[in-house]
Design a protein around this motif. Structure first.
Motif, PDB file in Angstrom:
ATOM      1  N   TRP A  32     -11.221   1.192   4.713  1.00 23.21           N
ATOM      2  CA  TRP A  32     -10.478   0.069   5.282  1.00 23.21           C
ATOM      3  C   TRP A  32      -9.039   0.513   5.477  1.00 23.21           C
ATOM      4  CZ3 TRP A  32      -9.681  -5.149   2.190  1.00 23.21           C
ATOM      5  CH2 TRP A  32      -9.180  -6.133   3.060  1.00 23.21           C
ATOM      6  N   PHE A  38      -3.591  -5.659   2.193  1.00 25.56           N
ATOM      7  CA  PHE A  38      -5.028  -5.884   2.344  1.00 25.56           C
ATOM      8  C   PHE A  38      -5.438  -7.089   1.507  1.00 25.56           C
ATOM      9  CE2 PHE A  38      -4.093  -1.467   3.065  1.00 25.56           C
ATOM     10  CZ  PHE A  38      -4.810  -1.157   4.216  1.00 25.56           C
ATOM     11  N   TYR A  67      -1.052 -10.133   5.290  1.00 23.86           N
ATOM     12  CA  TYR A  67      -2.330  -9.430   5.240  1.00 23.86           C
ATOM     13  C   TYR A  67      -2.812  -9.099   6.654  1.00 23.86           C
ATOM     14  CZ  TYR A  67      -2.692 -10.873   0.352  1.00 23.86           C
ATOM     15  OH  TYR A  67      -2.472 -11.066  -0.986  1.00 23.86           O
ATOM     16  N   GLU A  76      -7.453   1.411  -3.985  1.00 25.58           N
ATOM     17  CA  GLU A  76      -6.494   1.241  -2.890  1.00 25.58           C
ATOM     18  C   GLU A  76      -5.345   2.218  -3.017  1.00 25.58           C
ATOM     19  OE1 GLU A  76      -3.280  -2.080  -1.314  1.00 25.58           O
ATOM     20  OE2 GLU A  76      -5.278  -2.755  -1.920  1.00 25.58           O
ATOM     21  N   VAL A  92      -9.509   1.722   0.300  1.00 26.66           N
ATOM     22  CA  VAL A  92      -8.538   0.876   1.004  1.00 26.66           C
ATOM     23  C   VAL A  92      -7.193   1.586   1.153  1.00 26.66           C
ATOM     24  CG1 VAL A  92      -7.389  -1.366   0.991  1.00 26.66           C
ATOM     25  CG2 VAL A  92      -9.671  -1.134  -0.021  1.00 26.66           C
TER      26      VAL A  92
END
Length: 551
Positions: free
Chosen positions: A455, A518, A512, A372, A399
Motif C-alpha cells: 500500500w 494511511f 488520509y 508501516e 504500508v
C-alpha cells in the motif's frame, strides 16, 4: 554608517562570480516549483537556500573548468558592467515572480490534499531563509577552500604543488567526514537517544493499563506495564473491544489479543522477540484464527487503523504480536540506524514462525505480517524475496515502504513490462499487488492465495526518496503522475532531491490518502487479502466509518 555597510556589501558582491549567480538564479527558480506535498514556508526556504548554494557552486565549477582548459578571455569593463546589469535585472524580475508563483503553487498543493490555505504573507520569509542558508553554505565552502590553500602552501615546501594540493584536499575531506561522523553525527544521536529514552517512560494522555488478560502489560501478563515503552502502552491499551466489534459488524466477536515487549525487557532484539512468543503462549494466541506479526517503526509505533481494521475484519478472533527495538524516533532511525529494524524484523518473525510451525497444520492460525514505513522495511527483512513472503505467510500488508527496502525494490524493478513504478504489476498480480487506493488491487487475473499488498501513495516522499533523484529521473516521474500529485511536478537535477527530502518531514501531516498518511482504507485491503467468509460490503463500510470516527 550606511556608507560603510554599503561598501561592505559591494565588496562582498565583487567576490561573487556572475556565472555562479546565473546558475544559482536558475536553481532558485527550479526550487520554487511544486513537489510531492505542500511545505511550510520555512522548509521551502531551506530547500531553496540549499538549491541556490549548489547552483552557485556548479556555475563556479563550470567557470573553473573552462579556465583550467586554457580558455581565457579579457572582458572589457563596459561588457562586464552590462553583464552584471543583466544578472541584476533577471534577479529583480525572477525572484519576486517565482516567490509569488511558488506561493500560488503551494496553495494549489494544499487544496489538492485537502488542507486549508496557508498565509501567503509568510512567503517573503522564504527569501530571507534562502539567502541565510545559501550564505552560510557559501561561507563554509570558502572556509574549507581557504584551509586547503593554506595546507597546500605548507606542504608545498616538501612535495611538488600538484601532490601538495591532492594531499591537502584529502586531509580536508577526512577532517570533514570525521567531524560529521564523530562530533556531530554520534554526538547528536547520543543526545537524541537519551532524550527519546527519557520520553519513552511517559504515557500518552488517555492511555490506561489494560485489565484484560489478552493484553501484555495487564495484571495477568509477564510483561510489566512500565517496560512496554510509550508506544507499546498505547498499542496494548488501544483497539476495539469485542462489544465494539459486534456492534459494528453485527456478528459475535472475541476480545482481540495484543502482545508486546519493550526494548528494556531484554538485552538483545532476539531476547525481546522470545518474550513476545512467551506472551503469545500465555494468551493462547496460537488458537486464534489469524495471527499477525508486526514490525514497528522507530520507538515502537503500530498504525492503529491497520491494526484495528485487522481485528474488525476477523471478528476479534485475532492475535497481534509486536515489539519495540529502539528508543530513536523513526526519522532518526531512517537516517542513522537501518540495521536494527532489519534485525528486529527477522528476530520477531523467525521466533513467531518457529513456534507457529511446531503446531499441527490444522491446529494453527493463519499467519500474516504487516508493518508501516520503517516497520515495513524491517518486516520485509525476514524474507529473501517476494516468493519467500508468499511461501511462508498467509498474507501481508506492507504500508508506505521506503525506497531502500528489500524485497520491495527488487519486486518493483522486476515488474511486468509496461506497468508503472508507482503501481507495479507483478506476474499479472498472481499473488502480489500494489495499491494506492483499495480499488487498485482489482486486476483482470484471478488473485490467488496467499495475497500480499503493498500500500503506497504516489505522493509519499518516504517511498520515493532516493539518492538517485540527485542526477537521474526515476520512472515514477516519467510515467503519468498519480491523481494525488500536482500535474506540474517535473524532475529537476539536484533540486528535486532536496524538495523530496524536505517533503518527508511533514509527510504524515496530511489527510488520509495522501503522502505518508494511511487510514481507514485498511479495512477494505484486509478484506481483499483474507477474503473472510460470508462477508458483505456493508460491513466494510461500517468498519471504515468506525475507524474514521473512533469513539
Amino acid at each position: 554608517m550606511d556608507a560603510v555597510r554599503q561598501s561592505r556589501m559591494v565588496a562582498v558582491g565583487q567576490t561573487l562570480h556572475p556565472v555562479g549567480l546565473l546558475v544559482a538564479l536558475l536553481f532558485f527558480v527550479w526550487s520554487m516549483t511544486p513537489s510531492l506535498l505542500p511545505r511550510p514556508w520555512y522548509l521551502q526556504g531551506v530547500a531553496t537556500g540549499i538549491s541556490v548554494a549548489i547552483g552557485y557552486g556548479i556555475g563556479c565549477g563550470v567557470a573553473a573548468v573552462v579556465r583550467w582548459c586554457g580558455i581565457r578571455s579579457v572582458v572589457p569593463s563596459r561588457v562586464r558592467t552590462i553583464g552584471w546589469g543583466v544578472v541584476a535585472a533577471l534577479g529583480a524580475v525572477l525572484v519576486p515572480l517565482f516567490l509569488v508563483l511558488g506561493s500560488r503553487w503551494q496553495q494549489n498543493l494544499r487544496e489538492l490534499v485537502g488542507l486549508p490555505p496557508a498565509e501567503c504573507s509568510f512567503y517573503i520569509g522564504v527569501l530571507l531563509i534562502a539567502v541565510t542558508v545559501a550564505a552560510a553554505l557559501l561561507a563554509a565552502t570558502r572556509a574549507v577552500r581557504w584551509a586547503v590553500r593554506r595546507l597546500t602552501a605548507i606542504i608545498n615546501g616538501v612535495v611538488p604543488t600538484p601532490m601538495a594540493r591532492l594531499i591537502a584536499v584529502g586531509v580536508a575531506g577526512l577532517v570533514i567526514v570525521l567531524a560529521l561522523d564523530g562530533a556531530l553525527h554520534r554526538g547528536l544521536l547520543g543526545v537524541a537517544e537519551r532524550s527519546a529514552e527519557a520520553a519513552d517512560h511517559s504515557t500518552a494522555q488517555g492511555v490506561h493499563r489494560p485489565q484484560a488478560g489478552q493484553r501484555s502489560g495487564s495484571p495477568a501478563s509477564r510483561e510489566d506495564w512500565d517496560s512496554l515503552g510509550r508506544e507499546g502502552r498505547t498499542f496494548v491499551a488501544g483497539g476495539p473491544t469485542a462489544t465494539q466489534i459486534s456492534a459494528v459488524t453485527g456478528s459475535p466477536a472475541l476480545t482481540p489479543i495484543r502482545v508486546y515487549a519493550g526494548r528494556e525487557s531484554a538485552d538483545t532484539v532476539e531476547g525481546v522477540a522470545d518474550r513476545v512468543v512467551s506472551e503469545l503462549n500465555r494468551t493462547q494466541a496460537f488458537e486464534r484464527s489469524v495471527l499477525a506479526v508486526v514490525t514497528t517503526t522507530g520507538r515502537g509505533w503500530v498504525n492503529p487503523n491497520v491494526a484495528a481494521a485487522f481485528e474488525y475484519v476477523n471478528a476479534g478472533d485475532t492475535a497481534i504480536a509486536s515489539m519495540q527495538y529502539s528508543f530513536l524516533p523513526s526519522a532518526l532511525s531512517f537516517i542513522a540506524d537501518r540495521d536494527t529494524p532489519k534485525a528486529a524484523g527477522r528476530a520477531l518473525f523467525d521466533a513467531v514462525y518457529r513456534a507457529w510451525a511446531d503446531r499441527e497444520p490444522d491446529r494453527r492460525p493463519k499467519l500474516v505480517v504487516f508493518g508501516e514505513s520503517l516497520g515495513s522495511f524491517g518486516g520485509q527483512a525476514a524474507f529473501a524475496s517476494g516468493a519467500d513472503i508468499v511461501s511462508r505467510t498467509d498474507g501481508a500488508l506492507f504500508v508506505g515502504t521506503p525506497n531502500f527496502a528489500q524485497p520491495w525494490a527488487e519486486i518493483t524493478a522486476d515488474r511486468d513490462p509496461r506497468s508503472w513504478e508507482r503501481l507495479p504489476i507483478v506476474e499479472e498480480g498472481r499473488h502480489i499487488r500494489f495499491a494506492s487506493r483499495p480499488e487498485d488491487v482489482k486486476l483482470a487475473r484471478q488473485w490467488e492465495f496467499p495475497r500480499v499488498v503493498y500500500w503506497q501513495h504516489a505522493s509519499d516522499p518516504i517511498t520515493w526518496w532516493s539518492f538517485d533523484l540527485l542526477l537521474r529521473r526515476p520512472d515514477w516521474l516519467r510515467e503519468p503522475l498519480g491523481p494525488d500529485v500536482d500535474s506540474r511536478l517535473r524532475w529537476l537535477p539536484i533540486v528535486t532531491f532536496w524538495q523530496v527530502t524536505l517533503d518527508m518531514i511533514f509527510s504524515a501531516e496530511v489527510p488520509y490518502g495522501y503522502g505518508h498518511a494511511f487510514g481507514p482504507d485498511a479495512a477494505q485491503l484486509w478484506v481483499d487479502i483474507l477474503d473472510p467468509p460470508e462477508w458483505d460490503s456493508a460491513k466494510t463500510v461500517r468498519i471504515h466509518d468506525a475507524l474514521s470516527h473512533p469513539s
